[in-house]
Scaffold this active site. Structure first.
Site, PDB file in Angstrom:
ATOM      1  N   ASP A 147      17.363  84.543  37.680  1.00 18.88           N
ATOM      2  CA  ASP A 147      16.782  83.289  38.164  1.00 18.88           C
ATOM      3  C   ASP A 147      17.797  82.582  39.070  1.00 18.88           C
ATOM      4  OD1 ASP A 147      14.307  81.294  36.901  1.00 18.88           O
ATOM      5  OD2 ASP A 147      15.883  80.375  38.134  1.00 18.88           O
ATOM      6  N   ILE A 148      17.311  82.018  40.152  1.00 23.25           N
ATOM      7  CA  ILE A 148      18.186  81.355  41.122  1.00 23.25           C
ATOM      8  C   ILE A 148      18.776  80.057  40.549  1.00 23.25           C
ATOM      9  CG2 ILE A 148      16.484  79.874  42.290  1.00 23.25           C
ATOM     10  CD1 ILE A 148      17.627  80.977  44.961  1.00 23.25           C
ATOM     11  N   ASN A 159       5.398  80.575  31.378  1.00 25.15           N
ATOM     12  CA  ASN A 159       4.714  79.351  31.770  1.00 25.15           C
ATOM     13  C   ASN A 159       3.395  79.754  32.437  1.00 25.15           C
ATOM     14  OD1 ASN A 159       6.907  77.730  30.916  1.00 25.15           O
ATOM     15  ND2 ASN A 159       7.956  78.076  32.862  1.00 25.15           N
ATOM     16  N   GLY A 194       3.633  74.314  33.218  1.00 20.66           N
ATOM     17  CA  GLY A 194       4.793  74.145  34.084  1.00 20.66           C
ATOM     18  C   GLY A 194       5.064  75.322  34.991  1.00 20.66           C
ATOM     19  N   GLN A 195       4.047  76.158  35.212  1.00 17.95           N
ATOM     20  CA  GLN A 195       4.245  77.310  36.094  1.00 17.95           C
ATOM     21  C   GLN A 195       4.380  76.857  37.538  1.00 17.95           C
ATOM     22  OE1 GLN A 195       1.101  80.256  35.931  1.00 17.95           O
ATOM     23  NE2 GLN A 195       2.158  81.635  37.354  1.00 17.95           N
ATOM     24  N   HIS A 203       5.287  85.974  35.234  1.00 14.76           N
ATOM     25  CA  HIS A 203       6.680  86.355  35.009  1.00 14.76           C
ATOM     26  C   HIS A 203       7.121  85.886  33.638  1.00 14.76           C
ATOM     27  CE1 HIS A 203       6.621  82.450  37.090  1.00 14.76           C
ATOM     28  NE2 HIS A 203       7.699  82.119  36.376  1.00 14.76           N
ATOM     29  N   HIS A 261      10.367  84.674  31.525  1.00 13.96           N
ATOM     30  CA  HIS A 261      11.759  84.229  31.534  1.00 13.96           C
ATOM     31  C   HIS A 261      12.451  84.842  30.318  1.00 13.96           C
ATOM     32  CE1 HIS A 261      11.286  80.682  34.362  1.00 13.96           C
ATOM     33  NE2 HIS A 261      10.027  80.873  34.015  1.00 13.96           N
TER      34      HIS A 261
HETATM   35  P1  5GP Z   1       8.054  79.000  36.557  1.00 10.53           P
HETATM   36  O1  5GP Z   1       8.244  77.516  36.501  1.00 10.53           O
HETATM   37  O2  5GP Z   1       7.044  79.402  37.595  1.00 10.53           O
HETATM   38  O3  5GP Z   1       7.787  79.610  35.208  1.00 10.53           O
HETATM   39  O4  5GP Z   1       9.459  79.587  36.946  1.00 10.53           O
HETATM   40  C1  5GP Z   1       9.813  79.889  38.242  1.00 10.53           C
HETATM   41  C2  5GP Z   1      11.292  80.245  38.224  1.00 10.53           C
HETATM   42  O5  5GP Z   1      11.577  80.902  39.432  1.00 10.53           O
HETATM   43  C3  5GP Z   1      12.226  79.033  38.146  1.00 10.53           C
HETATM   44  O6  5GP Z   1      13.057  79.154  36.993  1.00 10.53           O
HETATM   45  C4  5GP Z   1      13.019  79.105  39.444  1.00 10.53           C
HETATM   46  O7  5GP Z   1      14.380  78.735  39.289  1.00 10.53           O
HETATM   47  C5  5GP Z   1      12.862  80.551  39.859  1.00 10.53           C
HETATM   48  N1  5GP Z   1      12.896  80.764  41.298  1.00 10.53           N
HETATM   49  C6  5GP Z   1      12.199  80.052  42.234  1.00 10.53           C
HETATM   50  N2  5GP Z   1      12.445  80.553  43.464  1.00 10.53           N
HETATM   51  C7  5GP Z   1      13.308  81.605  43.289  1.00 10.53           C
HETATM   52  C8  5GP Z   1      13.919  82.503  44.211  1.00 10.53           C
HETATM   53  O8  5GP Z   1      13.726  82.459  45.418  1.00 10.53           O
HETATM   54  N3  5GP Z   1      14.735  83.453  43.688  1.00 10.53           N
HETATM   55  C9  5GP Z   1      14.975  83.520  42.338  1.00 10.53           C
HETATM   56  N4  5GP Z   1      15.807  84.505  41.926  1.00 10.53           N
HETATM   57  N5  5GP Z   1      14.405  82.690  41.452  1.00 10.53           N
HETATM   58  C10 5GP Z   1      13.587  81.729  41.929  1.00 10.53           C
END
Ligand code: 5GP
Length: 115
Positions: A31-32, A88, A94-95, A101, A103
């Site tokens: 994760d970034i 999520n 909170g997606q 995906h 985590h």
């Molecule tokens: P969500 O909230 O959709 O469950 O999680 C999305 C996750 O993707 C977040 O934890 C966010 O930090 C990560 N993320 C968003 N953009 C990027 C990206 O460009 N590269 C990486 N490696 N992670 C990302």
């Protein structure tokens, strides 16, 4: 039409990511914005916008993702110390990225969330 979400672009190699695992069905990358020493995202190659849109015929890919979570936890050295998986799903979940995906978080004692 193929999905163009940020993770689809990582899968295609259009944008860089720290990829830790890849096979014909899924990819795992860091994760970034990590929320723990280990924070990896496991996402399918198949375009699936989220768990909320998975169908009965996606059972194999969903099961495969869980096996890859276990492999990633082993690779990261957190299989015995423990880890947490979060999916999520949708706005209230909170997606942010519209691609299913998981985590995988670990490497520290995570706070209780459900009790
Ligand atoms: P969500 O909230 O959709 O469950 O999680 C999305 C996750 O993707 C977040 O934890 C966010 O930090 C990560 N993320 C968003 N953009 C990027 C990206 O460009 N590269 C990486 N490696 N992670 C990302």
């Amino acid at each position: 039409m193929a999905a163009n979400d940020i993770f689809a672009r990582i899968i295609r190699g259009d944008i860089p990511a720290d990829i830790v695992y890849r096979d014909e069905n899924c990819i795992a990358f860091r994760d970034i914005n990590p929320q723990a020493p280990t924070h990896i995202l496991v996402t399918p190659i198949k375009d699936l916008s989220g768990l909320q849109t998975a169908g009965d015929d996606d059972a194999a890919v969903l099961g495969h993702l869980m096996i890859v979570v276990r492999k990633v936890a082993e690779m990261e050295g957190i299989i015995e110390s423990g880890f947490r998986c979060i999916i999520n799903a949708g706005p209230d979940g909170g997606q942010e990225v519209p691609r299913l995906h998981i985590h995988v978080l670990g490497g520290k004692r995570l706070g209780a969330m459900l009790r």
